[in-house]
Design a protein around this motif. Structure first.
Motif, PDB file in Angstrom:
ATOM      1  N   GLY A 307       0.789  -1.218   0.000  1.00 11.58           N
ATOM      2  CA  GLY A 307       0.000   0.000   0.000  1.00 11.58           C
ATOM      3  C   GLY A 307       0.821   1.268   0.000  1.00 11.58           C
ATOM      4  N   LEU A 308       2.146   1.136   0.054  1.00  9.75           N
ATOM      5  CA  LEU A 308       3.037   2.292   0.049  1.00  9.75           C
ATOM      6  C   LEU A 308       3.908   2.262  -1.205  1.00  9.75           C
ATOM      7  CD1 LEU A 308       4.173   2.241   3.791  1.00  9.75           C
ATOM      8  CD2 LEU A 308       2.207   3.411   2.788  1.00  9.75           C
ATOM      9  N   GLY A 309       4.812   3.195  -1.323  1.00 12.40           N
ATOM     10  CA  GLY A 309       5.684   3.273  -2.485  1.00 12.40           C
ATOM     11  C   GLY A 309       7.032   2.622  -2.250  1.00 12.40           C
ATOM     12  N   ASP A 310       7.942   2.839  -3.175  1.00 19.97           N
ATOM     13  CA  ASP A 310       9.301   2.317  -3.061  1.00 19.97           C
ATOM     14  C   ASP A 310      10.011   2.933  -1.861  1.00 19.97           C
ATOM     15  OD1 ASP A 310       8.745   0.982  -5.353  1.00 19.97           O
ATOM     16  OD2 ASP A 310      10.230   2.000  -6.610  1.00 19.97           O
ATOM     17  N   GLY A 311      11.058   2.248  -1.408  1.00 24.18           N
ATOM     18  CA  GLY A 311      11.861   2.766  -0.305  1.00 24.18           C
ATOM     19  C   GLY A 311      12.262   1.659   0.639  1.00 24.18           C
ATOM     20  N   VAL A 312      12.838   2.055   1.778  1.00 22.62           N
ATOM     21  CA  VAL A 312      13.276   1.107   2.796  1.00 22.62           C
ATOM     22  C   VAL A 312      12.167   0.927   3.817  1.00 22.62           C
ATOM     23  CG1 VAL A 312      14.969   0.620   4.603  1.00 22.62           C
ATOM     24  CG2 VAL A 312      15.709   1.690   2.456  1.00 22.62           C
ATOM     25  N   HIS A 313      11.811  -0.337   4.070  1.00 28.20           N
ATOM     26  CA  HIS A 313      10.740  -0.665   5.003  1.00 28.20           C
ATOM     27  C   HIS A 313      11.227  -1.755   5.951  1.00 28.20           C
ATOM     28  CE1 HIS A 313       7.812   1.674   2.632  1.00 28.20           C
ATOM     29  NE2 HIS A 313       8.469   1.214   1.589  1.00 28.20           N
ATOM     30  N   GLN A 314      10.363  -2.173   6.862  1.00 26.87           N
ATOM     31  CA  GLN A 314      10.719  -3.140   7.891  1.00 26.87           C
ATOM     32  C   GLN A 314       9.914  -4.416   7.727  1.00 26.87           C
ATOM     33  OE1 GLN A 314      12.989  -1.848  10.109  1.00 26.87           O
ATOM     34  NE2 GLN A 314      13.297  -3.657  11.375  1.00 26.87           N
ATOM     35  N   ILE A 315      10.582  -5.576   7.963  1.00 25.25           N
ATOM     36  CA  ILE A 315       9.867  -6.832   8.180  1.00 25.25           C
ATOM     37  C   ILE A 315      10.536  -7.505   9.362  1.00 25.25           C
ATOM     38  CG2 ILE A 315      11.234  -8.072   6.423  1.00 25.25           C
ATOM     39  CD1 ILE A 315       8.708  -9.825   5.971  1.00 25.25           C
ATOM     40  N   GLY A 316       9.830  -7.576  10.462  1.00 25.07           N
ATOM     41  CA  GLY A 316      10.435  -8.105  11.685  1.00 25.07           C
ATOM     42  C   GLY A 316      11.633  -7.281  12.096  1.00 25.07           C
ATOM     43  N   GLN A 317      12.774  -7.962  12.258  1.00 23.45           N
ATOM     44  CA  GLN A 317      14.001  -7.295  12.692  1.00 23.45           C
ATOM     45  C   GLN A 317      14.883  -6.868  11.515  1.00 23.45           C
ATOM     46  OE1 GLN A 317      13.913  -7.044  16.146  1.00 23.45           O
ATOM     47  NE2 GLN A 317      11.967  -8.093  15.758  1.00 23.45           N
ATOM     48  N   MET A 318      14.387  -6.999  10.285  1.00 18.03           N
ATOM     49  CA  MET A 318      15.207  -6.794   9.097  1.00 18.03           C
ATOM     50  C   MET A 318      14.706  -5.601   8.280  1.00 18.03           C
ATOM     51  SD  MET A 318      17.130  -9.597   9.446  1.00 18.03           S
ATOM     52  CE  MET A 318      17.765 -10.371   7.959  1.00 18.03           C
ATOM     53  N   LYS A 319      15.664  -4.920   7.630  1.00 18.96           N
ATOM     54  CA  LYS A 319      15.348  -3.833   6.714  1.00 18.96           C
ATOM     55  C   LYS A 319      15.141  -4.395   5.307  1.00 18.96           C
ATOM     56  CE  LYS A 319      16.029  -0.251   9.541  1.00 18.96           C
ATOM     57  NZ  LYS A 319      14.939   0.693   9.886  1.00 18.96           N
ATOM     58  N   VAL A 320      14.171  -3.833   4.619  1.00 17.38           N
ATOM     59  CA  VAL A 320      13.818  -4.320   3.285  1.00 17.38           C
ATOM     60  C   VAL A 320      13.777  -3.144   2.316  1.00 17.38           C
ATOM     61  CG1 VAL A 320      12.034  -5.447   1.909  1.00 17.38           C
ATOM     62  CG2 VAL A 320      12.475  -6.219   4.242  1.00 17.38           C
ATOM     63  N   LEU A 321      14.374  -3.330   1.151  1.00 18.73           N
ATOM     64  CA  LEU A 321      14.323  -2.332   0.092  1.00 18.73           C
ATOM     65  C   LEU A 321      13.283  -2.751  -0.931  1.00 18.73           C
ATOM     66  CD1 LEU A 321      15.453   0.187  -1.367  1.00 18.73           C
ATOM     67  CD2 LEU A 321      17.101  -1.343  -2.490  1.00 18.73           C
ATOM     68  N   VAL A 322      12.324  -1.870  -1.173  1.00 15.70           N
ATOM     69  CA  VAL A 322      11.289  -2.131  -2.158  1.00 15.70           C
ATOM     70  C   VAL A 322      11.555  -1.271  -3.389  1.00 15.70           C
ATOM     71  CG1 VAL A 322       8.821  -2.015  -2.677  1.00 15.70           C
ATOM     72  CG2 VAL A 322       9.587  -2.709  -0.397  1.00 15.70           C
ATOM     73  N   GLU A 323      11.677  -1.942  -4.524  1.00 13.26           N
ATOM     74  CA  GLU A 323      11.854  -1.269  -5.806  1.00 13.26           C
ATOM     75  C   GLU A 323      10.882  -1.890  -6.796  1.00 13.26           C
ATOM     76  OE1 GLU A 323      16.443   0.154  -6.063  1.00 13.26           O
ATOM     77  OE2 GLU A 323      16.126  -2.026  -6.230  1.00 13.26           O
ATOM     78  N   GLY A 324      10.003  -1.074  -7.326  1.00 15.60           N
ATOM     79  CA  GLY A 324       8.946  -1.621  -8.166  1.00 15.60           C
ATOM     80  C   GLY A 324       8.025  -2.471  -7.319  1.00 15.60           C
ATOM     81  N   ARG A 325       7.821  -3.717  -7.696  1.00 15.39           N
ATOM     82  CA  ARG A 325       6.972  -4.630  -6.933  1.00 15.39           C
ATOM     83  C   ARG A 325       7.797  -5.671  -6.192  1.00 15.39           C
ATOM     84  NH1 ARG A 325       4.569  -7.694 -10.401  1.00 15.39           N
ATOM     85  NH2 ARG A 325       2.879  -8.370  -9.053  1.00 15.39           N
ATOM     86  N   LYS A 326       9.127  -5.467  -6.142  1.00 14.07           N
ATOM     87  CA  LYS A 326      10.012  -6.468  -5.545  1.00 14.07           C
ATOM     88  C   LYS A 326      10.587  -5.960  -4.229  1.00 14.07           C
ATOM     89  CE  LYS A 326      12.445  -8.925  -8.328  1.00 14.07           C
ATOM     90  NZ  LYS A 326      13.457  -9.385  -9.319  1.00 14.07           N
ATOM     91  N   ALA A 327      10.523  -6.821  -3.202  1.00 11.85           N
ATOM     92  CA  ALA A 327      11.064  -6.487  -1.881  1.00 11.85           C
ATOM     93  C   ALA A 327      12.230  -7.418  -1.574  1.00 11.85           C
ATOM     94  CB  ALA A 327       9.979  -6.636  -0.810  1.00 11.85           C
ATOM     95  N   ARG A 328      13.391  -6.821  -1.265  1.00 10.37           N
ATOM     96  CA  ARG A 328      14.586  -7.610  -0.953  1.00 10.37           C
ATOM     97  C   ARG A 328      15.233  -7.071   0.308  1.00 10.37           C
ATOM     98  NH1 ARG A 328      16.310 -11.120  -4.722  1.00 10.37           N
ATOM     99  NH2 ARG A 328      15.457 -10.981  -6.843  1.00 10.37           N
ATOM    100  N   LEU A 329      15.898  -7.977   1.041  1.00  8.05           N
ATOM    101  CA  LEU A 329      16.635  -7.545   2.220  1.00  8.05           C
ATOM    102  C   LEU A 329      17.706  -6.539   1.830  1.00  8.05           C
ATOM    103  CD1 LEU A 329      17.216 -10.837   4.255  1.00  8.05           C
ATOM    104  CD2 LEU A 329      15.512  -9.064   4.673  1.00  8.05           C
ATOM    105  N   VAL A 330      17.854  -5.500   2.614  1.00  2.00           N
ATOM    106  CA  VAL A 330      18.899  -4.515   2.383  1.00  2.00           C
ATOM    107  C   VAL A 330      20.254  -5.208   2.483  1.00  2.00           C
ATOM    108  CG1 VAL A 330      20.014  -2.438   3.295  1.00  2.00           C
ATOM    109  CG2 VAL A 330      17.517  -2.564   3.183  1.00  2.00           C
ATOM    110  N   ASP A 331      21.114  -4.994   1.495  1.00  2.00           N
ATOM    111  CA  ASP A 331      22.475  -5.557   1.424  1.00  2.00           C
ATOM    112  C   ASP A 331      22.494  -7.043   1.094  1.00  2.00           C
ATOM    113  OD1 ASP A 331      23.548  -3.053   2.077  1.00  2.00           O
ATOM    114  OD2 ASP A 331      23.420  -3.478   4.227  1.00  2.00           O
ATOM    115  N   PHE A 332      21.344  -7.654   0.812  1.00  2.00           N
ATOM    116  CA  PHE A 332      21.304  -9.071   0.444  1.00  2.00           C
ATOM    117  C   PHE A 332      20.397  -9.244  -0.772  1.00  2.00           C
ATOM    118  CE2 PHE A 332      22.242  -9.063   4.960  1.00  2.00           C
ATOM    119  CZ  PHE A 332      23.298  -9.964   5.056  1.00  2.00           C
ATOM    120  N   ASP A 333      20.660 -10.277  -1.555  1.00  2.00           N
ATOM    121  CA  ASP A 333      19.806 -10.570  -2.706  1.00  2.00           C
ATOM    122  C   ASP A 333      18.790 -11.639  -2.324  1.00  2.00           C
ATOM    123  OD1 ASP A 333      18.871 -10.379  -5.298  1.00  2.00           O
ATOM    124  OD2 ASP A 333      20.188 -11.987  -6.021  1.00  2.00           O
TER     125      ASP A 333
END
Length: 429
Positions: A307-333
């Motif tokens: 429901g939000l746009g691209d950027g850095v978000h949270q899932i549990g204790q981890m940071k997630v980068l959202v780009e387009g429709r894909k969410a990936r852990l920050v610094d990890f693939d």
């Protein structure tokens, strides 16, 4: 006697329903018993009504007739794996937990979801102890969708298949249920748990949890098929996001994927699929569906960024980068949840797997209700079940128009056609 006819803003001015008011939805089509039928739809007291006894025994007629303008009525969607949404994460926003639950419960109404299962990912014990007691089963209504309990996804999972779960908080179950109770604090509000069946002690834990009425799902696992079959025979009934965070299919040992066609388990299993075009290739959707069509359950696995746009978000204790429709852990693939909504999952399942509209709707309604053991109440338009339903436009891509819970309209799209109603005049009542 004359009747009162009114054209209302979408859903907004339908007469307030009471336990005795009989609503008759006309000019509609229904998803019922595996097909689309042209029929009227009756509701009273928050339940779906069989009109025959009303006519012939009670000698009553509808108090309010609602014209649906040929919309399709289907059961409300159930999302049994959702980590958060609209900026809230259930596993980390502890101080705003109630606010987050309310925001997600309200927000998902626009996607056709009438019931959901808040999911907690692997977290420190202190998080479970604070959060689990505060997520209680809650009936839905104008404030939002029903909460069906808690889904705990971890920490009893495989380090090799942890996905977006922090390694330092993973736990084993060699100590059995004493360890489970120590980690969670209480299992009273837990409705579903994901566990890796190959962990030492896991089979006994699965047997105990299933005997308590908790849905046990296998996932985040390096399990072979034999270990998966043992889990199923000990009471596991579900597979968490099939294909993701598990061993890939191999022709000599298909792993947990092999449960879809196993002949050595005492009951069929259901399996979750994230139908977002990212987590599961359309060919994999087709393979799973053709192998076990009655077992497929669409889940969003949505996170705070839904429901939000691209950027850095949270899932549990981890940071997630959202780009387009894909969410990936920050610094990890590594994929980390999704930002998809349930109505989009249904649309993608139709397009990606080539299934019928009814098959896709069943995968978001009837099948998850069966997993949770509530198909006598939800996930269907059978007489006597809860009047949780959605009016959708199915001419072209599926679009949610109106969402009802317990027979009450709780959401209308801004561009939904005005529902018109005809109400008995006072002299008729």
């Amino acid at each position: 006697m004359p009747s009162i006819t009114s054209t209302t803003p979408p859903c907004g001015n339908l007469p307030t329903h009471t336990d005795t008011t009989i609503y008759q939805f006309i000019n509609c089509r229904l998803v019922r018993r595996g097909r689309i039928v042209k029929d009227d739809f009756w509701v009273r007291g928050g339940k779906i009504l069989n009109p025959e006894p009303v006519f012939y025994v009670e000698k009553l007629q509808a108090d309010v007739k609602v014209d649906c303008h040929d919309a399709l009525i289907c059961p409300g969607f159930l999302d049994i794996q959702i980590n958060g949404g609209y900026g809230y994460d259930f596993s980390s926003d502890i101080d705003k937990l109630e606010e987050g639950l309310a925001a997600v419960a309200k927000g998902v109404l626009a996607t056709g979801v009438t019931s959901f299962l808040p999911t907690l990912v692997t977290s420190p014990k202190s998080v479970y102890h604070q959060v689990i007691p505060r997520i209680k089963k809650t009936p839905g209504g104008p404030g939002g969708a029903s909460i069906l309990g808690v889904h705990v996804e971890g920490p009893f999972i495989s380090p090799a298949k942890k996905g977006a779960h922090p390694l330092q908080y993973l736990e084993g179950v060699e100590e059995g249920m004493s360890k489970v109770l120590d980690v969670y604090g209480s299992i009273d509000n837990i409705a579903k748990i994901t566990i890796a069946p190959e962990l030492p002690g896991a089979q006994e834990v699965i047997r105990h949890l299933s005997s308590r009425g908790i849905v046990v799902s296998v996932g985040h696992s390096s399990s072979n098929l034999e270990e998966g079959e043992a889990a199923a025979n000990n009471g596991a009934t579900f597979i968490t996001h099939l294909f993701n965070a598990m061993l890939p299919f191999h022709h000599r040992d298909p792993g947990l994927v092999g449960l879809l066609t196993s002949r050595l388990i005492s009951h069929p299993v259901h399996y979750g699929i994230i139908s977002d075009g990212i987590h599961t290739h359309p060919a994999a959707l087709r393979i799973a569906h053709r192998a076990h069509p009655q077992g497929i359950v669409l889940v969003t696995d949505a996170m705070a960024a839904m429901g939000l746009g691209d950027g850095v978000h949270q899932i549990g204790q981890m940071k997630v980068l959202v780009e387009g429709r894909k969410a990936r852990l920050v610094d990890f693939d590594t994929l980390a949840g999704s930002v998809v909504t349930m109505d989009d999952c249904v649309r993608h399942f139709i397009n990606g797997a080539g299934v019928s509209l009814v098959e896709a709707i069943d995968a978001a309604t009837l099948h998850p209700a069966r997993v949770m053991g509530i198909d006598h109440l939800k996930g269907t338009l059978e007489y006597g079940t809860d009047a949780d339903f959605v009016l959708v436009l199915d001419k072209g891509p599926l679009k949610v128009l109106n969402t009802f819970i317990a027979g009450e309209c709780v959401y209308s799209a801004s561009d939904a056609p005005n529902l018109t109603f005809t109400q008995k005049s006072p002299s008729d009542i």
